[in-house]
Every structure is written in C-alpha cells, then in structure tokens.
Design an enzyme around this catalytic site. Structure first.
Site, PDB file in Angstrom:
ATOM      1  N   ARG A 178     -11.922   0.374  12.656  1.00  0.00           N
ATOM      2  CA  ARG A 178     -11.625   0.927  11.340  1.00  0.00           C
ATOM      3  C   ARG A 178     -12.542   0.171  10.374  1.00  0.00           C
ATOM      4  O   ARG A 178     -13.757   0.262  10.501  1.00  0.00           O
ATOM      5  CB  ARG A 178     -10.123   0.753  11.068  1.00  0.00           C
ATOM      6  CG  ARG A 178      -9.584   1.648   9.984  1.00  0.00           C
ATOM      7  CD  ARG A 178      -8.063   1.550   9.864  1.00  0.00           C
ATOM      8  NE  ARG A 178      -7.614   0.288   9.268  1.00  0.00           N
ATOM      9  CZ  ARG A 178      -6.341  -0.001   9.001  1.00  0.00           C
ATOM     10  NH1 ARG A 178      -5.382   0.863   9.291  1.00  0.00           N
ATOM     11  NH2 ARG A 178      -6.001  -1.150   8.452  1.00  0.00           N
ATOM     12  N   TYR A 204      15.422  31.020   8.507  1.00  0.00           N
ATOM     13  CA  TYR A 204      14.338  31.905   8.932  1.00  0.00           C
ATOM     14  C   TYR A 204      14.301  32.119  10.432  1.00  0.00           C
ATOM     15  O   TYR A 204      14.475  31.178  11.209  1.00  0.00           O
ATOM     16  CB  TYR A 204      12.988  31.338   8.484  1.00  0.00           C
ATOM     17  CG  TYR A 204      12.787  31.335   6.999  1.00  0.00           C
ATOM     18  CD1 TYR A 204      12.824  32.525   6.259  1.00  0.00           C
ATOM     19  CD2 TYR A 204      12.548  30.158   6.316  1.00  0.00           C
ATOM     20  CE1 TYR A 204      12.629  32.511   4.885  1.00  0.00           C
ATOM     21  CE2 TYR A 204      12.348  30.139   4.947  1.00  0.00           C
ATOM     22  CZ  TYR A 204      12.389  31.324   4.230  1.00  0.00           C
ATOM     23  OH  TYR A 204      12.200  31.314   2.887  1.00  0.00           O
ATOM     24  N   LYS A 235       0.843  -1.202   0.000  1.00  0.00           N
ATOM     25  CA  LYS A 235       0.000   0.000   0.000  1.00  0.00           C
ATOM     26  C   LYS A 235       0.881   1.256   0.000  1.00  0.00           C
ATOM     27  O   LYS A 235       2.087   1.178   0.289  1.00  0.00           O
ATOM     28  CB  LYS A 235      -0.921  -0.020   1.214  1.00  0.00           C
ATOM     29  CG  LYS A 235      -0.192   0.117   2.542  1.00  0.00           C
ATOM     30  CD  LYS A 235      -1.128  -0.129   3.714  1.00  0.00           C
ATOM     31  CE  LYS A 235      -0.375  -0.013   5.038  1.00  0.00           C
ATOM     32  NZ  LYS A 235      -1.176  -0.498   6.164  1.00  0.00           N
ATOM     33  N   MET A 248      11.473  25.242   2.510  1.00  0.00           N
ATOM     34  CA  MET A 248      10.619  24.412   1.659  1.00  0.00           C
ATOM     35  C   MET A 248      11.440  23.506   0.736  1.00  0.00           C
ATOM     36  O   MET A 248      11.099  22.337   0.561  1.00  0.00           O
ATOM     37  CB  MET A 248       9.712  25.315   0.831  1.00  0.00           C
ATOM     38  CG  MET A 248       8.668  24.552   0.066  1.00  0.00           C
ATOM     39  SD  MET A 248       7.363  25.681  -0.445  1.00  0.00           S
ATOM     40  CE  MET A 248       6.711  24.776  -1.823  1.00  0.00           C
TER      41      MET A 248
END
Ligand SMILES: *Cc1c(COP(=O)(O)O)cnc(C)c1O
Length: 404
Positions: A148, A281, A47, A329
C-alpha cells in the site's frame, strides 16, 4: 458533569434513526489499552470520521483518557483536528503530494506530521516546508509487505539518504519510522515476524544514515492485544478503542473493551398480516401464519446492509426479532411473531450496540453478512443524527467537550 449534545446538522431530512456515541466507552477503552500495551506512546486512530463515531469528539475523549497521538489517513482530517483547537501530535498518512497543495502547506504550518514513503513525496513536503519557512516533521513509511503506502526495502536506502539531506538543509526532520502489517489481523501469521524483522533492519539502516527517529511504530489493534512484543515506541489503535474486534479470535469483552456506538430507531408502524403474505420487494419472505410486522425507518441509504435480511438481529421489547423481507432504501420490516409481544408504535428498536445489554454488536452484524463490525459502523450514513454522551473532561488539559 455529564453532557449530552445533539448534532442536528441535517434537520428535517431524517425521520428518527439515531446514532448514540458513548464517549466514556472510548475513554475507558483507551485507558484499558494503555494498560495492556508496553509502548510509551499511544496513537488513537481517528480516520474515517473516527470510524463513523465523530472525529473531533472522539479525539478529545481519547486524549483526555491518555492517548498522546492522533492518527488520520486523510490529511484534511488532521487539519480539521487542528482547526478544532487540538494541539496534540497528529500523523496523517494519505495525501496527494502535489507542489500546488495548500493542504500540505497548511499541514506544515499547523504541525501535522506527515508520512513519507517515496522521494517524490519527500520533495513535495520539503518544498512546502521551505515555502512556509519551517521544518516539517515526517515519519518514513516502510512497505513491509502490504504493498500500500511506503517504500519497499529495495527503495529504502534512497529514501533515507534523501531524508537525511533534507534534514541537513533544515526543511524537515524525521520524527518517526513506521510500517503497517499486511497480516495485522492474523497476529500469529509468520509473515508478521518477517515483516517486523525487515522493519528493524530498516530502522537500523536509517540510524546508520544519520537519522534519529524518536518513534518506531508498527502495531494496530490486533497486535496490541495479541503481539505486545511488536509495540516498539508507539502503537496505533483503531478498532479496539471503538470496542470492536480487530480479529475474529479476539473478543473485545475479554479484554475489558466495550462498543461506544449504538444505533436505534423507533417502530413507526405495527400491523397484522395473514398467513401467506409476501413481505417487501419480490416477496422473498412469505408468512406461513398470521404475523405482526414492525416497520423500522432505516434502510440501505442509512447503511443497513441488504444481507441482514432473515437475521434475528434487532432488539425490540426485550428480545431479538428477525429482519423480514428485503431491506429497502429507507425502511425495513421486522417479524414480531404471531402476537405483538407488547411492541407498540414509538418503541425503540436497538439495531446494534453493547452486547452486554442483550443487543447485537456491530461485530455480530458484520459476521451475519460475511464481513466484520468495522464495515458496519463505517457504513452508517452521516445523515443520521449523532448524540454524544460525554465523560467528565474537567481534569483534562485538552479541555472542554466539543459540542457539534
Ligand atoms: C487503520 C489503521 C490503523 C488502525 O487499525 P485498527 O486495526 O483499526 O486498529 C493503524 N495504522 C494504520 C496505518 C491504519 O491505516
């Protein structure tokens, strides 16, 4: 034959971080786990794009090494395996049971087994099977406490009665009965024994109702390593085939398992900064003396967690160096020290990989941010190019390696 394939599905969009997947590690891990588990059948869980390792490539490697089932959460991933020509049994346990679903029809046509945990799901799958004109193979799921998927014990009699009826009219066959443990990752937890006892009761009820499931299955990786008595007919292995720890107390290396995935990036800039320099930053890090910084072109857009800042987790020039300042980022900085330590632009930084090589493991990254290795590997962005190192598939009926 060793084979190296490069996935360049997004040319030009990525600087040069690199994900390497060693498929021979996956094959070796599957072989090792098969030795460890008494179960007759072994499902490789692929998965989430094989936990970020690459769905089809991992599926081939796992099958070649002796897995005889594949498991996906999403039904669409099971269909992708079929479209790639993989004929081994596949079970999927997550889909929208809608009567207009082409995916469910395609699944039935392509012999994808589906998990069923409610009468409503059962009706949809049976309806699709009648439309397609063949019987669908299903695995009935018991909710043994995870809350679930699956039917709760009080709803089980109704589900097995409906399944038996559908079997008799030829629209489906119950191939398996299964559950997934809420405390799977804490194998010694007493709730597991209670859940397994409930499961055994559910299987007995199914047989009494006239069903003849070939496969009962419960265990995921942690139970394979720690509770072999939960093996039943098949185990479903995810984390362990990727060489990651399925529980805090289970060290993959102790079981002869090793990670398959390595993330590297080149150093793109080395520079000297004076004492008192704020880095990244908000200047959360300030140098207390003159330091050399290295710039690594990966950031949180690539799946590098911000919480890794300050950790000595990057392997560079034969040692570990800390991430300094906030992760940006697309980039972050490492602190090379008062000297460069010989590190130059173009050198390869290993973020995580096989701890045997001195690199941090994904599990180490996971614990550094208060999580686990699975979160780290699953976060690695699809935009990073994948390179596959393939073992020799020549002896395998599942055939040639897939070149992405
Ligand atoms: C993810 C999953 C597994 C595999 O779990 P691991 O801990 O990664 O081995 C097995 N069964 C089901 C139903 C799952 O969702």
């Amino acid at each position: 034959m060793r084979h190296f394939a490069q996935n360049t599905s997004a040319p030009g969009t990525v600087l040069s971080g690199q994900v390497s997947v060693d498929l021979s590690a996956i094959s070796d891990n599957v072989r090792r786990l098969r030795e460890l588990s008494p179960a007759r059948h072994f499902m490789a869980v692929v998965k989430g794009n094989a936990y970020g390792h690459g769905l089809v490539d991992v599926a081939h490697a796992a099958l070649a090494a002796g897995a005889d089932w594949l498991g996906t959460a999403q039904l669409t991933e099971a269909i992708i395996l079929r479209r790639a020509g993989i004929t081994a049994p596949v079970l999927s346990w997550l889909y929208l049971a809608s009567a207009s679903s082409d995916v469910i029809r395609e699944a039935v046509e392509n012999d994808v087994d589906m998990s069923v945990g409610s009468v409503a799901q059962l009706d949809v799958v049976a309806g699709a099977a009648r439309e397609v004109g063949r019987s669908a193979a299903i695995h009935l799921e018991l909710d043994s406490g995870l809350s679930r998927g699956g039917a709760r014990m009080e709803d089980w009699p109704e589900l097995i009665a409906a399944a038996r009826k559908a079997e008799l009219n030829g629209s489906l066959g119950v191939r398996g009965v299964w559950t997934h443990l809420a405390w799977a990752d804490v194998p010694a937890h007493p709730a597991n024994a209670a859940a397994v006892a409930a499961f055994e009761d559910a299987v007995r009820q199914a047989r009494e109702a006239g069903l003849e499931p070939e496969l009962s299955h419960v265990s995921s990786s942690a139970n394979i390593l720690d509770r072999p008595e939960f093996a039943f007919d098949m185990v479903r292995a995810g984390l362990a085939i990727y060489g990651l720890a399925p529980a805090d107390h289970l060290d993959p290396a102790e079981f002869g398992l090793r990670p398959a995935l390595t993330v590297t990036a080149p150093v793109v800039l080395v520079k000297k900064v004076p004492a008192g320099t704020g880095v990244s930053y908000e200047h959360q890090a300030i140098t207390h003396e003159s330091r050399y910084l290295g710039l690594i072109p990966l950031g949180y857009a690539d799946g590098i967690p911000k919480g890794i800042s300050g950790r000595s987790i990057v392997q560079l020039g034969g040692r570990r160096v800390p991430v300094i300042g906030k992760v940006c980022m697309d980039q972050f900085m490492v602190d090379l020290g008062p000297e460069t330590g010989g590190v130059r632009v173009g050198d390869t930084a290993v973020l995580f990989g096989d701890p045997d090589t001195g690199a941090a493991s994904a599990d180490e990254w996971g614990s550094a941010i208060g999580s686990h290795g699975d979160e780290i590997i699953n976060r690695i962005a699809p935009r990073l190019p994948r390179a596959y190192e393939c073992p020799d598939y020549q002896d395998s009926p599942e055939g040639a390696p897939h070149v992405p």
